[in-house]
Design a protein around this motif. Sequence first.
Motif, PDB file in Angstrom:
ATOM      1  N   ASN A  13      35.299  38.018  50.058  1.00 27.75           N
ATOM      2  CA  ASN A  13      35.049  39.122  49.130  1.00 27.75           C
ATOM      3  C   ASN A  13      36.250  40.052  49.042  1.00 27.75           C
ATOM      4  O   ASN A  13      36.650  40.469  47.949  1.00 27.75           O
ATOM      5  CB  ASN A  13      33.809  39.919  49.561  1.00 27.75           C
ATOM      6  CG  ASN A  13      32.530  39.304  49.065  1.00 27.75           C
ATOM      7  OD1 ASN A  13      32.341  39.123  47.883  1.00 27.75           O
ATOM      8  ND2 ASN A  13      31.650  38.978  49.986  1.00 27.75           N
ATOM      9  N   ILE A  14      36.829  40.384  50.178  1.00 29.74           N
ATOM     10  CA  ILE A  14      38.000  41.266  50.198  1.00 29.74           C
ATOM     11  C   ILE A  14      39.168  40.581  49.484  1.00 29.74           C
ATOM     12  O   ILE A  14      39.874  41.194  48.681  1.00 29.74           O
ATOM     13  CB  ILE A  14      38.382  41.663  51.634  1.00 29.74           C
ATOM     14  CG1 ILE A  14      37.252  42.476  52.273  1.00 29.74           C
ATOM     15  CG2 ILE A  14      39.686  42.455  51.651  1.00 29.74           C
ATOM     16  CD1 ILE A  14      37.397  42.672  53.784  1.00 29.74           C
ATOM     17  N   GLY A  15      39.356  39.305  49.780  1.00 28.11           N
ATOM     18  CA  GLY A  15      40.437  38.543  49.149  1.00 28.11           C
ATOM     19  C   GLY A  15      40.275  38.431  47.643  1.00 28.11           C
ATOM     20  O   GLY A  15      41.239  38.590  46.890  1.00 28.11           O
ATOM     21  N   MET A  16      39.056  38.187  47.191  1.00 31.49           N
ATOM     22  CA  MET A  16      38.803  38.076  45.752  1.00 31.49           C
ATOM     23  C   MET A  16      39.030  39.419  45.065  1.00 31.49           C
ATOM     24  O   MET A  16      39.626  39.486  43.985  1.00 31.49           O
ATOM     25  CB  MET A  16      37.383  37.583  45.483  1.00 31.49           C
ATOM     26  CG  MET A  16      37.086  37.398  44.006  1.00 31.49           C
ATOM     27  SD  MET A  16      38.214  36.281  43.136  1.00 31.49           S
ATOM     28  CE  MET A  16      37.843  34.735  43.931  1.00 31.49           C
ATOM     29  N   ALA A  17      38.580  40.494  45.685  1.00 25.50           N
ATOM     30  CA  ALA A  17      38.800  41.831  45.111  1.00 25.50           C
ATOM     31  C   ALA A  17      40.293  42.116  44.987  1.00 25.50           C
ATOM     32  O   ALA A  17      40.754  42.646  43.970  1.00 25.50           O
ATOM     33  CB  ALA A  17      38.121  42.886  45.976  1.00 25.50           C
ATOM     34  N   THR A  18      41.044  41.746  46.004  1.00 20.82           N
ATOM     35  CA  THR A  18      42.489  41.966  45.997  1.00 20.82           C
ATOM     36  C   THR A  18      43.151  41.157  44.886  1.00 20.82           C
ATOM     37  O   THR A  18      44.019  41.664  44.164  1.00 20.82           O
ATOM     38  CB  THR A  18      43.096  41.609  47.365  1.00 20.82           C
ATOM     39  OG1 THR A  18      42.447  42.402  48.375  1.00 20.82           O
ATOM     40  CG2 THR A  18      44.589  41.865  47.414  1.00 20.82           C
ATOM     41  N   LYS A  19      42.726  39.910  44.708  1.00 16.52           N
ATOM     42  CA  LYS A  19      43.286  39.077  43.647  1.00 16.52           C
ATOM     43  C   LYS A  19      42.941  39.622  42.267  1.00 16.52           C
ATOM     44  O   LYS A  19      43.776  39.615  41.362  1.00 16.52           O
ATOM     45  CB  LYS A  19      42.779  37.639  43.786  1.00 16.52           C
ATOM     46  CG  LYS A  19      43.415  36.908  44.943  1.00 16.52           C
ATOM     47  CD  LYS A  19      42.894  35.505  45.077  1.00 16.52           C
ATOM     48  CE  LYS A  19      43.550  34.862  46.288  1.00 16.52           C
ATOM     49  NZ  LYS A  19      43.008  33.544  46.571  1.00 16.52           N
ATOM     50  N   ILE A  55      41.694  44.554  54.609  1.00 16.69           N
ATOM     51  CA  ILE A  55      41.390  45.822  53.932  1.00 16.69           C
ATOM     52  C   ILE A  55      42.683  46.588  53.657  1.00 16.69           C
ATOM     53  O   ILE A  55      42.865  47.142  52.569  1.00 16.69           O
ATOM     54  CB  ILE A  55      40.420  46.672  54.776  1.00 16.69           C
ATOM     55  CG1 ILE A  55      39.044  46.010  54.829  1.00 16.69           C
ATOM     56  CG2 ILE A  55      40.317  48.091  54.222  1.00 16.69           C
ATOM     57  CD1 ILE A  55      38.094  46.636  55.828  1.00 16.69           C
ATOM     58  N   LYS A  56      43.587  46.615  54.607  1.00 14.76           N
ATOM     59  CA  LYS A  56      44.862  47.318  54.411  1.00 14.76           C
ATOM     60  C   LYS A  56      45.643  46.708  53.249  1.00 14.76           C
ATOM     61  O   LYS A  56      46.249  47.427  52.450  1.00 14.76           O
ATOM     62  CB  LYS A  56      45.690  47.286  55.692  1.00 14.76           C
ATOM     63  CG  LYS A  56      45.111  48.157  56.794  1.00 14.76           C
ATOM     64  CD  LYS A  56      45.885  48.008  58.078  1.00 14.76           C
ATOM     65  CE  LYS A  56      45.207  48.757  59.212  1.00 14.76           C
ATOM     66  NZ  LYS A  56      45.873  48.539  60.496  1.00 14.76           N
ATOM     67  N   GLU A  57      45.626  45.392  53.141  1.00 11.43           N
ATOM     68  CA  GLU A  57      46.299  44.720  52.023  1.00 11.43           C
ATOM     69  C   GLU A  57      45.614  45.073  50.708  1.00 11.43           C
ATOM     70  O   GLU A  57      46.281  45.311  49.698  1.00 11.43           O
ATOM     71  CB  GLU A  57      46.331  43.206  52.226  1.00 11.43           C
ATOM     72  CG  GLU A  57      47.266  42.756  53.330  1.00 11.43           C
ATOM     73  CD  GLU A  57      48.710  43.193  53.093  1.00 11.43           C
ATOM     74  OE1 GLU A  57      49.225  42.981  51.976  1.00 11.43           O
ATOM     75  OE2 GLU A  57      49.311  43.773  54.021  1.00 11.43           O
TER      76      GLU A  57
END
Length: 111
Positions: A13-19, A55-57
Amino acid sequence: MTGRENFAKLLANIGMATKMKTADPQLTVELIFLTPAVETLNKRQVMFKPVLEAIKEAKKTGIKIVACEVAMANVGLQKEDIEYGLVDEFASVGGLYVLQKIKEGYEVLTI
């Protein structure tokens, strides 16, 4: 968090949001940590380090991080247990925060 599948789902989820935010910098993206995911914000738990780094990324792309205070209380997490600056806003009741965002036209996405 219980089980590796939940940990992997949270990271996804975090990775998808970042992308999504990277692909469209004008997009407003918030990650809201409710129970049980809120406990992964605990800086004292070494096993949560991959989540904290993700999260930091995400924050570097402009994603807002919100933590539910009710969820924090349910898992015994204090604000002092969270790295300073990691969370942008503490919502008193996460469910109501999400409801307000939906009323404002936001969409809720989960993987």
